[in-house]
Design a protein around this motif. Structure first.
Motif, PDB file in Angstrom:
ATOM      1  N   TYR A  70      -1.178  11.514  13.407  1.00 31.81           N
ATOM      2  CA  TYR A  70      -1.021  11.529  11.954  1.00 31.81           C
ATOM      3  C   TYR A  70       0.376  11.028  11.635  1.00 31.81           C
ATOM      4  CZ  TYR A  70      -0.567  13.107   7.152  1.00 31.81           C
ATOM      5  OH  TYR A  70      -0.379  13.137   5.796  1.00 31.81           O
ATOM      6  N   ASN A  72       2.567   9.341   8.049  1.00 27.91           N
ATOM      7  CA  ASN A  72       2.663   8.751   6.714  1.00 27.91           C
ATOM      8  C   ASN A  72       1.341   8.685   5.967  1.00 27.91           C
ATOM      9  OD1 ASN A  72       5.472   8.256   6.994  1.00 27.91           O
ATOM     10  ND2 ASN A  72       5.015   6.420   8.180  1.00 27.91           N
ATOM     11  N   THR A  74      -1.731   8.844   7.202  1.00 25.96           N
ATOM     12  CA  THR A  74      -2.825   8.206   7.927  1.00 25.96           C
ATOM     13  C   THR A  74      -3.177   8.997   9.185  1.00 25.96           C
ATOM     14  OG1 THR A  74      -2.190   6.019   7.131  1.00 25.96           O
ATOM     15  CG2 THR A  74      -3.598   6.096   9.082  1.00 25.96           C
ATOM     16  N   THR A  76      -5.167   8.820  12.569  1.00 25.71           N
ATOM     17  CA  THR A  76      -5.776   7.862  13.492  1.00 25.71           C
ATOM     18  C   THR A  76      -6.620   8.650  14.481  1.00 25.71           C
ATOM     19  OG1 THR A  76      -3.920   6.349  13.269  1.00 25.71           O
ATOM     20  CG2 THR A  76      -5.354   6.025  15.180  1.00 25.71           C
ATOM     21  N   VAL A 128      -9.308   5.004  11.195  1.00 26.28           N
ATOM     22  CA  VAL A 128      -8.246   5.674  10.442  1.00 26.28           C
ATOM     23  C   VAL A 128      -8.818   6.286   9.167  1.00 26.28           C
ATOM     24  CG1 VAL A 128      -6.401   4.220  11.332  1.00 26.28           C
ATOM     25  CG2 VAL A 128      -7.533   3.588   9.214  1.00 26.28           C
ATOM     26  N   ASN A 130      -7.132   7.260   5.598  1.00 29.96           N
ATOM     27  CA  ASN A 130      -5.915   7.188   4.782  1.00 29.96           C
ATOM     28  C   ASN A 130      -6.029   8.202   3.662  1.00 29.96           C
ATOM     29  OD1 ASN A 130      -4.554   4.994   6.087  1.00 29.96           O
ATOM     30  ND2 ASN A 130      -6.155   3.675   5.255  1.00 29.96           N
ATOM     31  N   GLU A 131      -5.001   9.025   3.505  1.00 35.36           N
ATOM     32  CA  GLU A 131      -4.966   9.962   2.399  1.00 35.36           C
ATOM     33  C   GLU A 131      -4.658   9.215   1.111  1.00 35.36           C
ATOM     34  OE1 GLU A 131      -1.979  12.825   3.490  1.00 35.36           O
ATOM     35  OE2 GLU A 131      -3.494  14.154   4.303  1.00 35.36           O
TER      36      GLU A 131
END
Length: 134
Positions: A70, A72, A74, A76, A128, A130-131
């Motif tokens: 994890y 930034n 994201t 993975t 991934v 992404n938040e």
């Protein structure tokens, strides 16, 4: 000319629900945990629409631990089947990686074009999440 989609990833609604509940301790042990290698959602060379409430695993032939990072905003998620890892009798079509929590809830799906998997083949797949930030 039309584009051909060779991969698709979908995060299940329950990922966000469980992550939110975890933030207020209603689900204190929420964790991305394991991967199920299977199939589904590909027909005649086309990746189908994937609903965000999938609860059944199709064509399971292998389970592995999720390799997670994890950074930034994201997540993975990586899955690996090493060459020789599958049993001698496995000859399966892989196209869907199911991402599960510790309670076997499906959190996300990664779908690719079919690959025949057996003891002579290894495969690494990575996706991934992404938040979203407002």
């Amino acid at each position: 000319m039309s584009a051909v989609v060779i991969e698709k990833a979908v995060v299940m609604d329950r990922f966000f629900t469980l992550r939110g509940q975890s933030a207020i301790s209603d689900t204190p042990d929420f964790k991305i945990d394991k991967l199920v290698w299977g199939n589904g959602y590909v027909s005649n060379g086309v990746i189908s629409a994937i609903p965000t409430n999938v609860s059944n695993i199709q064509g399971e032939f292998h389970r592995s631990d999720a390799i997670l990072t994890y950074s930034n905003g994201t997540y993975t998620i990586r899955g690996i089947i090493a060459k020789g890892e599958l049993a001698d009798n496995v000859n399966a079509e892989f196209n869907t990686l199911y991402v599960l929590d510790a309670h076997d809830n499906i959190l996300a799906l990664l779908v690719v074009m079919p690959v025949t998997m057996n003891k002579t083949r290894g495969l690494t797949i990575e996706g991934v999440i992404n938040e979203g930030h407002s």
